[in-house]
Design a protein around this motif. Structure first.
Motif, PDB file in Angstrom:
ATOM      1  N   THR A 134      40.168 -19.980 -27.964  1.00 19.98           N
ATOM      2  CA  THR A 134      38.990 -20.708 -28.411  1.00 19.98           C
ATOM      3  C   THR A 134      39.230 -21.372 -29.763  1.00 19.98           C
ATOM      4  OG1 THR A 134      38.002 -18.878 -29.657  1.00 19.98           O
ATOM      5  CG2 THR A 134      37.595 -18.937 -27.278  1.00 19.98           C
ATOM      6  N   ILE A 141      36.589 -23.668 -25.712  1.00 19.64           N
ATOM      7  CA  ILE A 141      38.002 -23.451 -25.427  1.00 19.64           C
ATOM      8  C   ILE A 141      38.809 -24.564 -26.087  1.00 19.64           C
ATOM      9  CG2 ILE A 141      39.732 -23.227 -23.616  1.00 19.64           C
ATOM     10  CD1 ILE A 141      37.734 -20.958 -23.661  1.00 19.64           C
ATOM     11  N   LEU A 176      38.028 -13.828 -24.783  1.00 22.08           N
ATOM     12  CA  LEU A 176      37.912 -15.019 -25.620  1.00 22.08           C
ATOM     13  C   LEU A 176      38.315 -14.689 -27.050  1.00 22.08           C
ATOM     14  CD1 LEU A 176      34.432 -16.317 -24.387  1.00 22.08           C
ATOM     15  CD2 LEU A 176      36.687 -17.043 -23.605  1.00 22.08           C
TER      16      LEU A 176
END
Length: 340
Positions: A134, A141, A176
């Motif tokens: 990220t 992203i 993430l």
């Protein structure tokens, strides 16, 4: 390093250690079933493909040696031997290397009743966990290398020896996290490594990374009361917080009496003041005022990604025979952090 020194690592009384060692040699010194978790990121062969094609400038400086695909089965056999029963093994890799490993390990379509698949080394293979890269604020992203749908993720292959439940069954298989800002090649984010360690160990257990790099596995293991053993053939980028358990003289734990200073923009070296040009010539970046091949190689790297390669270029203890400014640049390179 000798076998006698490392044979004690299976004992709960032995705590953290960082060693300079080839990964295969390090694993070979460990007793059978003495390790509770292996988390590692080998420098896989497909990186050479990116270097040859020039599809990623971050790899053009030849930061590290790669492990041939032909040796990956040896790695899997060694990890399986040293892991205790009912333990996990996580391996970071790209898509190409994941395909190679699955082929080598005979991981096909046939699944066990629980959905896992057998691997030749003796593991069962569960799945690919995805690290989605990220932006720093985590809002979206961030695209990476490649030409067709730019790579914004990395694989983490999840293997199991025996059967062990994860600590939190609610954790998704997409993690993430932004790329790490720590200088060094292929640094993995603390948040992702932390998740793997907490999912697969309890306090006091031993975590091993034979391709340690910056030592993020050790940093997170220590922070959560796990023991760790880290090894690498080059500890130049080791996190300074691990200096107390590392061999003396590791580059990023080096302390100099010279005040560190960050080098100027490389694009303007030829027009810089005389003292800067003198230091640049001593560093091998200029020759009679003209850029050298080494400087051209650094200039090929995007400025936002250049810091780690620049530190690598300067990585050597300051020498009194060098210009004072170059000594300051070297001190900056070995410090492992930005100058405030």
């Amino acid at each position: 390093m000798n076998e006698g020194q490392l044979s004690l690592l299976g004992s709960a009384t032995v705590r953290d250690r960082v060693v300079v060692s080839d990964a295969f040699e390090l694993l070979g010194t460990l007793p059978d079933e003495s390790v509770d978790l292996v988390v590692t990121d080998p420098p896989y062969e497909s990186l050479q493909l990116h270097r040859a094609r020039g599809t990623t400038t971050r790899l053009t400086t030849n930061w590290f040696q790669t492990v041939p695909n032909a040796r990956l089965p040896e790695l899997f056999a060694a990890v399986h031997r040293v892991l205790r029963r009912d333990r996990h093994f996580y391996l970071f890799c790209d898509e190409a290397t994941a395909d190679v490993i699955k082929q080598q390990q005979g991981i096909g379509e046939e699944r066990l009743p629980n959905g896992a698949r057998r691997a030749k080394a003796g593991f069962v293979y569960w799945k690919e966990i995805v690290w989605a890269k990220t932006t720093l604020d985590g809002s979206k992203i961030r695209g990476g290398t490649g030409y067709h749908y730019r790579a914004a993720s990395e694989r983490i292959l999840f293997f199991e020896k025996g059967k062990r439940a994860l600590s939190d069954l609610g954790i998704p298989d997409v993690l993430l996290a932004p790329r790490s800002s720590v200088p060094g090649p292929a640094v993995k984010p603390n948040a992702v490594v932390r998740t793997l360690i907490l999912q697969s160990t309890v306090p006091g257990e031993l975590v091993v990374d034979p391709f340690a790099g910056t030592g993020v596995v050790g940093v997170e293991a220590r922070a959560h009361e796990r023991r760790f053993l880290l090894g690498d053939i080059d500890l130049a980028w080791l996190d300074p917080s691990l200096a107390g358990v590392a061999p003396p003289g590791v580059a990023r734990t080096f302390r100099s009496e010279v005040d560190p200073s960050e080098p100027p923009d490389l694009e303007v070296l030829a027009e810089a003041p005389p003292e800067v040009r003198d230091a640049a010539e001593a560093a091998g970046w200029l020759d009679a005022g003209a850029p050298t091949p080494e400087l051209h190689e650094l200039l090929r790297i995007r400025p936002v990604e250049r810091e780690a390669a620049l530190r690598r270029s300067l990585r050597a203890p300051p020498s009194p025979e060098e210009p004072q400014l170059l000594q300051s640049w070297r001190a900056w390179a070995l410090l492992g952090g930005r100058i405030s």
